[in-house]
Design a protein around this motif. Structure first.
Motif, PDB file in Angstrom:
ATOM      1  N   SER A  14       9.249  -4.875   3.080  1.00 37.47           N
ATOM      2  CA  SER A  14       9.464  -3.892   2.129  1.00 37.47           C
ATOM      3  C   SER A  14       9.241  -4.691   0.615  1.00 37.47           C
ATOM      4  O   SER A  14       9.005  -5.907   0.481  1.00 37.47           O
ATOM      5  N   ALA A  15       8.322  -3.821  -0.083  1.00 36.97           N
ATOM      6  CA  ALA A  15       7.917  -4.235  -1.425  1.00 36.97           C
ATOM      7  C   ALA A  15       8.404  -3.595  -2.788  1.00 36.97           C
ATOM      8  O   ALA A  15       8.610  -2.594  -2.558  1.00 36.97           O
ATOM      9  N   VAL A  16       8.765  -4.293  -3.624  1.00 39.45           N
ATOM     10  CA  VAL A  16       9.157  -3.937  -5.124  1.00 39.45           C
ATOM     11  C   VAL A  16       8.486  -4.341  -6.258  1.00 39.45           C
ATOM     12  O   VAL A  16       7.889  -5.653  -6.065  1.00 39.45           O
ATOM     13  N   LEU A  17       8.489  -3.701  -7.265  1.00 37.66           N
ATOM     14  CA  LEU A  17       7.742  -4.066  -8.526  1.00 37.66           C
ATOM     15  C   LEU A  17       8.959  -4.292  -9.430  1.00 37.66           C
ATOM     16  O   LEU A  17       9.808  -3.290  -9.551  1.00 37.66           O
TER      17      LEU A  17
ATOM     18  N   TYR B 193       4.117   6.036  -5.544  1.00 35.71           N
ATOM     19  CA  TYR B 193       4.493   5.943  -7.014  1.00 35.71           C
ATOM     20  C   TYR B 193       3.044   5.657  -7.882  1.00 35.71           C
ATOM     21  O   TYR B 193       3.234   5.509  -9.004  1.00 35.71           O
ATOM     22  N   GLY B 194       2.094   5.639  -7.370  1.00 37.75           N
ATOM     23  CA  GLY B 194       0.703   5.657  -8.182  1.00 37.75           C
ATOM     24  C   GLY B 194       0.664   4.455  -8.888  1.00 37.75           C
ATOM     25  O   GLY B 194       0.008   4.572 -10.020  1.00 37.75           O
ATOM     26  N   LYS B 195       1.015   3.399  -8.356  1.00 37.01           N
ATOM     27  CA  LYS B 195       0.989   2.212  -8.994  1.00 37.01           C
ATOM     28  C   LYS B 195      -0.155   1.468  -8.863  1.00 37.01           C
ATOM     29  O   LYS B 195      -0.780   1.425  -7.821  1.00 37.01           O
TER      30      LYS B 195
ATOM     31  N   LEU C  13      13.899   3.754 -11.213  1.00 36.47           N
ATOM     32  CA  LEU C  13      12.690   3.807 -10.359  1.00 36.47           C
ATOM     33  C   LEU C  13      11.698   4.824 -11.192  1.00 36.47           C
ATOM     34  O   LEU C  13      12.372   5.734 -11.823  1.00 36.47           O
ATOM     35  N   ASP C  14      10.407   4.579 -11.168  1.00 35.97           N
ATOM     36  CA  ASP C  14       9.392   5.571 -11.678  1.00 35.97           C
ATOM     37  C   ASP C  14       9.513   6.574 -10.701  1.00 35.97           C
ATOM     38  O   ASP C  14       9.907   6.852  -9.618  1.00 35.97           O
ATOM     39  N   GLN C  15       9.045   7.893 -11.158  1.00 35.09           N
ATOM     40  CA  GLN C  15       8.957   8.957 -10.270  1.00 35.09           C
ATOM     41  C   GLN C  15       7.936   8.778  -9.226  1.00 35.09           C
ATOM     42  O   GLN C  15       6.769   8.541  -9.323  1.00 35.09           O
ATOM     43  N   GLN C  16       8.046   9.149  -8.149  1.00 35.42           N
ATOM     44  CA  GLN C  16       7.253   9.262  -6.889  1.00 35.42           C
ATOM     45  C   GLN C  16       6.229  10.218  -7.053  1.00 35.42           C
ATOM     46  O   GLN C  16       6.546  11.372  -7.383  1.00 35.42           O
ATOM     47  N   ILE C  17       4.961  10.146  -6.973  1.00 41.11           N
ATOM     48  CA  ILE C  17       3.874  11.021  -6.986  1.00 41.11           C
ATOM     49  C   ILE C  17       3.595  11.572  -5.653  1.00 41.11           C
ATOM     50  O   ILE C  17       2.761  12.703  -5.451  1.00 41.11           O
TER      51      ILE C  17
ATOM     52  N   GLU D 171       1.015  -1.196  -0.239  1.00 42.40           N
ATOM     53  CA  GLU D 171       0.075  -0.125   0.024  1.00 42.40           C
ATOM     54  C   GLU D 171       0.930   1.119  -0.120  1.00 42.40           C
ATOM     55  O   GLU D 171       0.429   2.180  -0.762  1.00 42.40           O
ATOM     56  N   ASP D 172       1.955   1.349   0.720  1.00 40.84           N
ATOM     57  CA  ASP D 172       3.026   2.177   0.668  1.00 40.84           C
ATOM     58  C   ASP D 172       3.519   2.215  -0.660  1.00 40.84           C
ATOM     59  O   ASP D 172       3.560   3.596  -1.156  1.00 40.84           O
TER      60      ASP D 172
END
Length: 336
Positions: free
Chosen positions: A164-167, A67-69, A326-330, A61-62
């Protein structure tokens, strides 16, 4: 073959703190002794009704908020953990349902102890790079406090809980995964264990305990010898020099293990990231927690090369060299 990269990260730690001062009232120890021998000042402890799956959901959820994922198009979930809610079903299956991930997605738990997250990342990269999957969720999570003996001062000062989680997603350009090295030494399996169906390893009778049992001295000796050798092999495969590595993230077992490893590698501690000071040894979560802390603090930047190296029960070890994209954090991350 195609490329793959890490595109987003999220973390979660429980609210309850267990400080060194708190431990002074539980076992014969003190803050100075703990810091001197481990570098740890406090750790986070899950509630009695809070389990590994809960930590995983919160970490994802974090990631989603920052990241708006979306996870609606995730086609594989890998959870690296040694403390699943149940022997079965898997944590991955539980969180697939709770996060609303489609039932067409694969789910599996991966058991490689403190090396688990790196093994999970390596597996995700293999799935995506081969073209079998497009978007894999990898989580390193443990609630080690639930299997810690708080009458044993040699172990209870070390461990905490976190996730911790990553895509890992397909990349149309180049791959963010530059090299790897895996290994294991089952001859030392008896040095870190928790008994289950069997009561012996390598013909050695074990202490029958549902709590974690560790021979810290032997693990220390093995780790400071094995990790530098593994890093050397990894860099050779990746055709990369150590001075090209921007950050080194070893498993945060104990600062007194990390220091001699870095010294043997001739790598500055100023470029080593670890999560143990405020979170303790969170097993499969230590490396991604340290990575995320570096990102939150603005240290770790896209384009940099990060060398992650896990080691622990098995005895297993695993290293990956990645280049971040990494994608840009929103949204700014909430404090851990």
């Amino acid at each position: 073959m195609t490329g793959s990269k890490i595109t987003a990260i999220g973390s979660y730690v429980p609210a309850q703190r267990l400080t060194n001062t708190d431990l002074e009232h539980m076992v014969e120890t003190n803050d100075e002794w703990i810091v001197q021998r481990t570098g740890i000042r406090e750790r986070r402890i899950s509630r009695q009704d809070e389990f590994t799956s809960d930590l995983c959901v919160a970490a994802v959820e974090d990631l989603i908020v920052r990241y708006g994922k979306s996870v609606q198009d995730v086609d594989m979930v890998i959870v690296a953990t040694s403390t699943p809610d149940f022997t079965f079903p898997t944590v991955a299956a539980i969180i697939q349902h709770r996060l609303g991930i489609p039932m067409t997605s694969g789910t599996m738990d991966l058991s490689a102890a403190c090396s688990g997250f790196v093994y999970g990342l390596h597996t995700a990269n293999s799935f995506v790079a081969s073209g079998l999957h497009r978007k894999v969720l990898v989580i390193g999570a443990d609630t080690i406090s639930k299997i810690t003996d708080y009458t044993d001062r040699s172990t209870c000062i070390l461990f905490g809980d976190g996730a911790s989680a990553v895509l890992v997603e397909k990349s149309e350009e180049s791959s963010g995964f530059l090299g790897f090295h895996l290994g294991s030494d089952g001859s030392g399996a008896q040095h870190v264990y928790r008994t289950a169906l069997s009561r012996s390893i390598n013909d050695i009778e074990l202490i029958d305990s549902q709590m974690l049992v560790q021979n810290g001295r032997e693990v220390f000796r093995w780790a400071i010898r094995t990790v530098p050798q593994g890093v050397e092999q990894l860099l050779m495969k990746a055709e990369t020099e150590l001075d090209q590595v921007d950050w080194f993230i070893p498993h945060s077992a104990n600062l007194r293990i990390i220091e001699p490893i870095s010294e043997r590698m001739n790598y500055s501690m100023e470029k080593v990231l670890y999560s143990l000071v405020n979170f303790g040894n969170t097993s499969a979560a230590t490396i991604p927690l340290a990575l995320d802390m570096g990102i939150r603090e603005g240290k770790v930047q896209n384009g940099q090369k990060v060398l992650m190296y896990g080691f622990g029960a098995g005895l297993t070890h695993a290293g990956l060299l990645v280049q971040l994209d990494l994608d840009q954090q929103i949204s700014d991350p909430t404090p851990l």
